[in-house]
Write a protein that holds these residues in place. Structure first.
Motif, PDB file in Angstrom:
ATOM      1  N   PRO A  95       0.792  -1.203  -0.051  1.00 45.21           N
ATOM      2  CA  PRO A  95       0.097   0.198   0.102  1.00 45.21           C
ATOM      3  C   PRO A  95       1.025   1.007   0.134  1.00 45.21           C
ATOM      4  O   PRO A  95       1.782   1.307   0.671  1.00 45.21           O
ATOM      5  CB  PRO A  95      -0.900  -0.106   1.345  1.00 45.21           C
ATOM      6  CG  PRO A  95      -0.736  -1.495   1.599  1.00 45.21           C
ATOM      7  CD  PRO A  95       0.325  -2.088   1.050  1.00 45.21           C
ATOM      8  N   GLY A  96       0.583   2.133  -0.910  1.00 43.84           N
ATOM      9  CA  GLY A  96       1.526   3.378  -0.914  1.00 43.84           C
ATOM     10  C   GLY A  96       2.477   3.173  -1.857  1.00 43.84           C
ATOM     11  O   GLY A  96       3.280   4.162  -2.194  1.00 43.84           O
ATOM     12  N   ASP A 130      -7.368  -0.496  -7.373  1.00 48.10           N
ATOM     13  CA  ASP A 130      -6.669   0.438  -5.892  1.00 48.10           C
ATOM     14  C   ASP A 130      -5.349   1.157  -6.572  1.00 48.10           C
ATOM     15  O   ASP A 130      -4.689   1.733  -5.889  1.00 48.10           O
ATOM     16  CB  ASP A 130      -6.515  -0.528  -4.887  1.00 48.10           C
ATOM     17  CG  ASP A 130      -5.765  -1.701  -5.290  1.00 48.10           C
ATOM     18  OD1 ASP A 130      -5.839  -2.170  -6.533  1.00 48.10           O
ATOM     19  OD2 ASP A 130      -4.942  -2.195  -4.479  1.00 48.10           O
ATOM     20  N   ARG A 132      -3.563   4.097  -9.204  1.00 43.17           N
ATOM     21  CA  ARG A 132      -3.836   5.201 -10.104  1.00 43.17           C
ATOM     22  C   ARG A 132      -2.627   5.527 -10.686  1.00 43.17           C
ATOM     23  O   ARG A 132      -1.581   5.234 -10.197  1.00 43.17           O
ATOM     24  CB  ARG A 132      -4.281   6.279  -9.238  1.00 43.17           C
ATOM     25  CG  ARG A 132      -3.479   6.660  -8.087  1.00 43.17           C
ATOM     26  CD  ARG A 132      -3.622   8.031  -7.536  1.00 43.17           C
ATOM     27  NE  ARG A 132      -2.799   8.518  -6.577  1.00 43.17           N
ATOM     28  CZ  ARG A 132      -1.757   9.354  -6.907  1.00 43.17           C
ATOM     29  NH1 ARG A 132      -1.532   9.886  -8.219  1.00 43.17           N
ATOM     30  NH2 ARG A 132      -0.764   9.766  -6.086  1.00 43.17           N
ATOM     31  N   LYS A 164       0.618   4.262  -8.772  1.00 43.86           N
ATOM     32  CA  LYS A 164       0.761   3.910  -7.115  1.00 43.86           C
ATOM     33  C   LYS A 164      -0.591   3.217  -6.634  1.00 43.86           C
ATOM     34  O   LYS A 164      -1.661   3.382  -6.811  1.00 43.86           O
ATOM     35  CB  LYS A 164       0.892   5.413  -6.681  1.00 43.86           C
ATOM     36  CG  LYS A 164       1.221   5.514  -5.211  1.00 43.86           C
ATOM     37  CD  LYS A 164       1.264   6.959  -4.547  1.00 43.86           C
ATOM     38  CE  LYS A 164       1.536   6.896  -3.260  1.00 43.86           C
ATOM     39  NZ  LYS A 164       1.991   8.278  -2.643  1.00 43.86           N
ATOM     40  N   ARG A 165      -0.303   2.279  -5.667  1.00 44.77           N
ATOM     41  CA  ARG A 165      -1.408   1.808  -4.913  1.00 44.77           C
ATOM     42  C   ARG A 165      -1.856   2.549  -3.767  1.00 44.77           C
ATOM     43  O   ARG A 165      -0.968   2.996  -3.044  1.00 44.77           O
ATOM     44  CB  ARG A 165      -0.720   0.278  -4.527  1.00 44.77           C
ATOM     45  CG  ARG A 165      -1.894  -0.552  -3.784  1.00 44.77           C
ATOM     46  CD  ARG A 165      -1.306  -1.832  -3.658  1.00 44.77           C
ATOM     47  NE  ARG A 165      -2.263  -3.112  -3.930  1.00 44.77           N
ATOM     48  CZ  ARG A 165      -1.940  -4.035  -4.429  1.00 44.77           C
ATOM     49  NH1 ARG A 165      -0.931  -4.405  -4.275  1.00 44.77           N
ATOM     50  NH2 ARG A 165      -3.223  -4.903  -4.775  1.00 44.77           N
ATOM     51  N   GLY A 166      -3.063   2.714  -3.756  1.00 44.83           N
ATOM     52  CA  GLY A 166      -3.644   3.433  -2.819  1.00 44.83           C
ATOM     53  C   GLY A 166      -3.402   2.769  -1.300  1.00 44.83           C
ATOM     54  O   GLY A 166      -3.063   1.539  -1.367  1.00 44.83           O
TER      55      GLY A 166
END
Length: 432
Positions: A352-353, A381, A383, A430-432
């Motif tokens: 994540p992130g 998830d 973007r 990028k992963r949320g």
């Protein structure tokens, strides 16, 4: 060998190449073995003629009105090397081992022929079946983009900052007239000799000691735009011989941890010696082992996953001109399937992130932006990091690059015509 004899040999080799449909390097090697009288200078000059003819195959044939090896070589001499009809006639004087003299029709074509009314795929020197694919990306500029891909590529080097500075490298290679690159702060460029011959850089002390690596500036930019952070965890999922792995290590100042993997052990083999020469200490090579998942322990842990995906290589035609005439529609479909599978697999490693950098050396929408859109549909998830933000990894040069390159919603497209580099597509998500 005389210049005319070299031209005759190139015509002969080109005929063999067309008939056998084999890689040009293999045909040239076989010819050299069968013609021991030809010295290294002769073989280099003949090879350059053959490669230049492959670059200009479609436009040269159009100019001369026929597709014979002789016509293509003669047309190339005008279009690719700027020789006039009289200079070409002097090479074809019909004496021992030289081509027969020019015919009246040939001279007429060389004196007055042009590409003014040529269709885009002829003026751009690429296969007709790719015209619609390139039109989708470049529109009316596709012929100009193709023509730039038909030029010779310079020799680009990357300075390994683990071993020295760009100033150190410039000083070490001053005798080769090396200059700084246009975009990458790590890039040096060496122009080729008039016959297309590159200097033996791999024998230079700067190379042997690991100060420089051979790497196109576009490839260098792709790794920089991925923005690996110091101390981070990075997976180079399609590492191949390790070019971008080495650059990532230098960008991270040998800190953090890089995992280098490729599903083909043979492609990965050179990386071990290269890591040692470059002084890299933060790379762990994860070689494939049958059906075992050698990356399972990395799931959900990576700050950055780099996917330098297998592709059609349409962006590297300057360096591999025979590849553009050997590619078939089936190869594009196969590469698209591979890219989709690799991207889907890559997602499982991004924490994540964390970020996922998708890179190809292709110009085709199907392999680039379309693959990103397909991936985002499957992985909501993630973007896209806007290209205007991605280029900031280059500082002021990034702003210039954004103006020069083709900027898409999904990423950045580099091309020889726009950026003077090989054709690379770079998308960062990028992963949320």
């Amino acid at each position: 060998m005389t210049p005319g004899a070299r031209l005759a040999a190139a015509i002969e080799i080109f005929g063999t190449l067309e008939a056998a449909r084999r890689p040009v390097a293999d045909v040239l090697k076989d010819w050299g073995r069968s013609n021991r009288f030809a010295g290294s200078g002769d073989r280099s000059a003949i090879g350059s003629l053959v490669y230049d003819a492959l670059r200009r195959r479609a436009s040269a044939a159009w100019l001369m009105g026929e597709e014979t090896p002789r016509a293509i070589l003669l047309g190339m001499l005008k279009l690719g090397r700027g020789l006039d009809a009289e200079a070409i006639a002097q090479l074809c004087d019909g004496t021992r081992h030289t081509p027969v003299p020019l015919g009246a029709a040939e001279r007429e074509r060389l004196e007055h022929g042009s590409l003014t009314d040529a269709p885009a795929h002829i003026a751009g020197d690429y296969p007709l079946w790719l015209d619609a694919h390139l039109e989708a990306v470049f529109g009316e500029e596709r012929a100009a983009e193709g023509a730039a891909l038909a030029e010779r590529a310079p020799l680009d080097l990357r300075v390994n900052t683990l071993k020295g500075t760009p100033e150190d490298a410039l000083a070490a290679l001053a005798h080769l007239d090396a200059t700084a690159g246009d975009w990458s702060p790590l890039a040096l460029r060496i122009e080729l000799s008039p016959d297309g011959k590159a200097p033996p850089v791999t024998a230079e002390p700067a190379y042997l000691k690991g100060l420089v690596e051979i790497q196109d500036e576009g490839s260098q930019l792709a790794a920089i735009l991925a923005a690996p952070a110091r101390g981070s965890q990075v997976l180079d999922l399609c590492a191949g011989g390790g070019g971008k792995t080495l650059e990532l290590a230098a960008l991270m100042h040998n800190s953090g941890q890089i995992y280098a993997h490729d599903d083909d052990l043979r492609r990965l083999a050179p990386i071990h010696e290269r890591l040692q020469r470059a002084g890299v200490r933060n790379v762990q090579v994860r070689s494939p082992r049958g059906k075992a998942d050698v990356l399972e322990d990395l799931e959900g842990r990576m700050d950055l996953v780099l996917v330098d995906a297998p592709c059609t290589g349409t962006g590297t035609w300057r360096r591999n001109p025979d590849a553009k005439w050997r590619i078939r529609p089936g190869a594009l479909a196969e590469r698209m399937r591979e890219q989709g599978a690799i991207l889907d697999n890559a997602a499982r490693f991004v924490k994540p992130g964390g970020r996922l950098a998708y890179i190809t050396c292709s110009l085709l929408e199907e392999e680039n932006a379309a693959q990103v859109r397909r991936f985002l549909d499957a992985e909501p998830d993630f973007r896209i990091v806007p290209p205007a933000e991605t280029v900031l990894a280059l500082g002021e040069a990034g702003l210039r690059l954004k103006r020069a390159a083709l900027t898409l919603t999904e990423g950045i497209q580099l091309t020889p015509r726009r950026t003077g580099t090989d054709g690379f597509f770079v998308s960062v998500m990028k992963r949320g």
